[in-house]
Scaffold this active site. Structure first.
Site, PDB file in Angstrom:
ATOM      1  N   ARG A 133       0.817  -1.141  -0.045  1.00  0.00           N
ATOM      2  CA  ARG A 133      -0.039  -0.233   0.102  1.00  0.00           C
ATOM      3  C   ARG A 133       0.651   1.162  -0.036  1.00  0.00           C
ATOM      4  O   ARG A 133       0.496   2.211  -0.453  1.00  0.00           O
ATOM      5  CB  ARG A 133      -0.996   0.075   1.388  1.00  0.00           C
ATOM      6  CG  ARG A 133      -1.957  -1.140   1.372  1.00  0.00           C
ATOM      7  CD  ARG A 133      -2.702  -1.017   2.886  1.00  0.00           C
ATOM      8  NE  ARG A 133      -3.166   0.152   3.075  1.00  0.00           N
ATOM      9  CZ  ARG A 133      -4.323   0.909   2.850  1.00  0.00           C
ATOM     10  NH1 ARG A 133      -5.118   0.017   1.820  1.00  0.00           N
ATOM     11  NH2 ARG A 133      -4.820   1.952   3.382  1.00  0.00           N
ATOM     12  N   ARG A 170       9.779   5.248  -3.560  1.00  0.00           N
ATOM     13  CA  ARG A 170      10.141   6.078  -4.868  1.00  0.00           C
ATOM     14  C   ARG A 170      11.675   6.551  -4.651  1.00  0.00           C
ATOM     15  O   ARG A 170      11.998   6.853  -3.622  1.00  0.00           O
ATOM     16  CB  ARG A 170       9.067   7.089  -5.149  1.00  0.00           C
ATOM     17  CG  ARG A 170       8.876   7.976  -4.048  1.00  0.00           C
ATOM     18  CD  ARG A 170       7.861   8.927  -4.667  1.00  0.00           C
ATOM     19  NE  ARG A 170       6.392   8.778  -4.511  1.00  0.00           N
ATOM     20  CZ  ARG A 170       5.618   9.295  -3.502  1.00  0.00           C
ATOM     21  NH1 ARG A 170       6.168   9.802  -2.465  1.00  0.00           N
ATOM     22  NH2 ARG A 170       4.495   8.823  -3.596  1.00  0.00           N
ATOM     23  N   ARG A 230       0.061   5.895  15.788  1.00  0.00           N
ATOM     24  CA  ARG A 230       0.082   7.266  15.141  1.00  0.00           C
ATOM     25  C   ARG A 230      -0.538   8.721  15.959  1.00  0.00           C
ATOM     26  O   ARG A 230      -1.421   8.153  16.715  1.00  0.00           O
ATOM     27  CB  ARG A 230      -0.194   7.137  13.808  1.00  0.00           C
ATOM     28  CG  ARG A 230      -1.421   6.605  13.511  1.00  0.00           C
ATOM     29  CD  ARG A 230      -1.616   6.397  11.899  1.00  0.00           C
ATOM     30  NE  ARG A 230      -2.714   5.487  11.835  1.00  0.00           N
ATOM     31  CZ  ARG A 230      -3.055   4.950  10.584  1.00  0.00           C
ATOM     32  NH1 ARG A 230      -2.330   5.337   9.535  1.00  0.00           N
ATOM     33  NH2 ARG A 230      -4.044   4.139  10.300  1.00  0.00           N
ATOM     34  N   GLU A 262      -3.675   7.114  18.360  1.00  0.00           N
ATOM     35  CA  GLU A 262      -4.372   5.944  17.814  1.00  0.00           C
ATOM     36  C   GLU A 262      -3.823   4.647  18.288  1.00  0.00           C
ATOM     37  O   GLU A 262      -2.568   4.440  18.058  1.00  0.00           O
ATOM     38  CB  GLU A 262      -4.460   5.927  16.275  1.00  0.00           C
ATOM     39  CG  GLU A 262      -4.964   4.830  15.689  1.00  0.00           C
ATOM     40  CD  GLU A 262      -4.971   4.825  14.054  1.00  0.00           C
ATOM     41  OE1 GLU A 262      -4.957   6.039  13.538  1.00  0.00           O
ATOM     42  OE2 GLU A 262      -5.279   3.866  13.403  1.00  0.00           O
ATOM     43  N   TYR A 298      -9.942  -4.869   2.573  1.00  0.00           N
ATOM     44  CA  TYR A 298      -9.216  -3.562   3.088  1.00  0.00           C
ATOM     45  C   TYR A 298      -9.457  -2.481   2.179  1.00  0.00           C
ATOM     46  O   TYR A 298      -8.408  -2.008   1.402  1.00  0.00           O
ATOM     47  CB  TYR A 298      -7.935  -4.035   3.164  1.00  0.00           C
ATOM     48  CG  TYR A 298      -6.725  -2.980   4.106  1.00  0.00           C
ATOM     49  CD1 TYR A 298      -7.158  -1.649   4.343  1.00  0.00           C
ATOM     50  CD2 TYR A 298      -5.738  -3.270   4.429  1.00  0.00           C
ATOM     51  CE1 TYR A 298      -6.308  -0.945   4.872  1.00  0.00           C
ATOM     52  CE2 TYR A 298      -4.932  -2.632   5.121  1.00  0.00           C
ATOM     53  CZ  TYR A 298      -5.214  -1.291   5.265  1.00  0.00           C
ATOM     54  OH  TYR A 298      -4.035  -0.511   5.891  1.00  0.00           O
TER      55      TYR A 298
HETATM   56  N1  UDP Z   1       3.277   0.649   7.796  1.00  0.00           N
HETATM   57  C1  UDP Z   1       4.647   0.568   8.634  1.00  0.00           C
HETATM   58  N2  UDP Z   1       4.991   1.667   8.921  1.00  0.00           N
HETATM   59  C2  UDP Z   1       4.272   2.749   8.939  1.00  0.00           C
HETATM   60  C3  UDP Z   1       3.158   3.005   8.258  1.00  0.00           C
HETATM   61  C4  UDP Z   1       2.722   1.758   7.563  1.00  0.00           C
HETATM   62  O1  UDP Z   1       5.082  -0.632   8.666  1.00  0.00           O
HETATM   63  O2  UDP Z   1       4.863   3.899   9.490  1.00  0.00           O
HETATM   64  C5  UDP Z   1       2.863  -0.477   7.299  1.00  0.00           C
HETATM   65  C6  UDP Z   1       1.733  -1.330   8.404  1.00  0.00           C
HETATM   66  O3  UDP Z   1       1.938  -2.515   8.130  1.00  0.00           O
HETATM   67  C7  UDP Z   1       0.470  -0.714   7.931  1.00  0.00           C
HETATM   68  C8  UDP Z   1       0.454  -0.730   6.437  1.00  0.00           C
HETATM   69  O4  UDP Z   1       2.112  -0.267   6.375  1.00  0.00           O
HETATM   70  O5  UDP Z   1      -0.587  -1.634   8.483  1.00  0.00           O
HETATM   71  C9  UDP Z   1      -0.399   0.016   5.731  1.00  0.00           C
HETATM   72  O6  UDP Z   1      -0.138   1.278   6.223  1.00  0.00           O
HETATM   73  P1  UDP Z   1      -1.377   2.409   5.871  1.00  0.00           P
HETATM   74  O7  UDP Z   1      -0.719   3.844   6.432  1.00  0.00           O
HETATM   75  O8  UDP Z   1      -1.797   2.339   4.497  1.00  0.00           O
HETATM   76  O9  UDP Z   1      -2.480   1.793   6.948  1.00  0.00           O
HETATM   77  P2  UDP Z   1      -3.877   2.626   7.182  1.00  0.00           P
HETATM   78  O10 UDP Z   1      -3.910   4.135   7.131  1.00  0.00           O
HETATM   79  O11 UDP Z   1      -4.927   1.881   6.259  1.00  0.00           O
HETATM   80  O12 UDP Z   1      -3.954   2.215   8.612  1.00  0.00           O
END
Ligand code: UDP
Length: 376
Positions: free
Chosen positions: A177, A181, A287, A308, A356
């Protein structure tokens, strides 16, 4: 008990995006809907409310992003977006890194300045980890994409607390996801269109549901009278959990939940960014959002900051994330097959489809369902 006293064409279970779009489109075609919603408000997890002029996203940060022009134009009928671009920071034990994984991150991690040096560094770490074949899980996928150092500092801890299981037991698609880059670009998404509604998300739903042909009842649980509802309404759109609909007859699907703790401060700026991720394993939250940084219209002198915390899901808690590993995907397929035999019910949304989904994907799925329903 009689529920369909107004000769509704549809009963819609859930006032989130899938159900609300369906009701809106049905009304445009002269069809009457009753929406019942278990929670006390419309909008599902997109629900926002205002404090000190700040839009608070009650169910976590929602940034609309898509490449789908049709969906973007569609949602723009209901609101104006503010042009917000998500740029997330990661805090690993006090060290700050830019996300998603890009040249800024590689520079901060290794001091490398060119894409060539970054590629070489990642390749070296990937080989040292012995990863040459197709990644079999999230850990292998992450190391293959961005190497062991970034995996260890920015992914492992966050992922394992977010999902409550080892990164080796999670599907690799979850980490894909996030963009990787080789430019100095901190945009969290690769999509062409992005933003947050100027007036918050709830206003979108108020507009969608304002038709006289739509009635909304909040704090009403479908399961209190499931059989009566199914008997009385010609057609049902169901956006709740698919396993619950079938009384968990094949077993429970797993979900992951989160909870939020908010604090208001007399300040204009507490953390200097909308989202900061805490990527070590020890910090209990994943976060921290500071909502005023998502919009520009907040009152002066106040800020609301929300932490969160991931948590296990159980039936009394909100189901946020489907856990799309093999066991659950297999179980979902059984329920999906069962759903094919229920002629008068459309299953949709993140929970009804156990996907998801991002918001744009739910919008797209709802518009497709509308097409199937009305262009028969
Ligand atoms: N992820 C991570 N570190 C980060 C942010 C995301 O390892 O700092 C991983 C983690 O497994 C997470 C996934 O990337 O569940 C998807 O992140 P996203 O921000 O898309 O999650 P959402 O906002 O849907 O909770």
């Amino acid at each position: 008990m009689e529920f369909n006293t107004k000769n509704y064409d549809y009963l819609i279970v859930g006032a989130g995006p899938y159900g609300s779009i369906f009701a809106y489109e049905a009304a445009k075609r002269g069809k009457r809907s009753l929406i019942i919603e278990r929670r006390a408000h419309i909008g599902g997890n997109m629900y926002t409310h205002k404090e000190h002029g700040i839009n608070i996203h009650d169910f976590g940060a929602h940034i609309f992003h898509t490449d789908n022009k049709e969906v973007w134009d569609y949602v723009n009928q209901f609101t104006e977006f503010n042009g917000y671009i998500n740029q997330v920071l990661a805090d690993y034990k006090g060290e700050l890194y830019n996300l998603p994984f890009n040249m800024n991150t590689f520079y901060q991690m290794w001091g490398v300045k060119t894409p060539e040096e970054a590629v070489a560094k990642i390749e070296e770490q990937k080989l040292a980890a012995g990863l040459t074949g197709t990644p079999r899980n999230l850990e292998e996928q992450a190391i293959s994409l961005i190497g062991t150092d970034i995996y260890t500092k920015l992914i492992k801890g966050y992922t394992e607390k977010q999902w409550g299981r080892k990164a080796t037991e999670l599907p690799s698609f979850i980490i894909r996801r996030l963009p990787v880059r080789y430019t100095f670009d901190n945009n969290y998404f690769n999509h062409r269109y992005q933003g947050v509604p100027v007036d918050g998300y709830t206003a979108i739903f108020e507009k969608m549901l304002e038709s006289e042909l739509i009635d909304v009842q909040t704090s009403v649980d479908f399961f209190e009278h499931k059989d009566d509802y199914l008997a009385e309404f010609p057609k049902v759109v169901y956006t709740g959990m698919i396993d619950q609909f079938f009384d968990y007859k094949f077993g429970e699907l797993e979900y992951r939940s989160v909870r939020f703790e908010s604090e208001t401060f007399e300040s204009d700026n507490k953390q200097g960014n909308a989202v900061i991720n805490y990527t070590d394993a020890e910090t209990p939250f994943t976060r921290v959002m500071e909502w005023r940084h998502f919009d520009q219209k907040a009152d002066e002198g106040y800020t609301v900051v929300t932490k969160e915390y991931p948590q296990d899901w159980e039936r009394t808690k909100e189901a946020y994330y489907p856990v799309n590993d093999e066991r659950n995907s297999e179980l979902f397929r059984k329920y999906r097959k069962e759903a094919d035999n229920v002629q008068n019910v459309i299953f949709g949304g993140r929970l009804g489809n156990y996907q998801y989904y991002d918001m744009d994907q739910v919008f797209n799925a709802a518009l497709k369902a509308v097409e199937r329903e009305f262009n028969k």
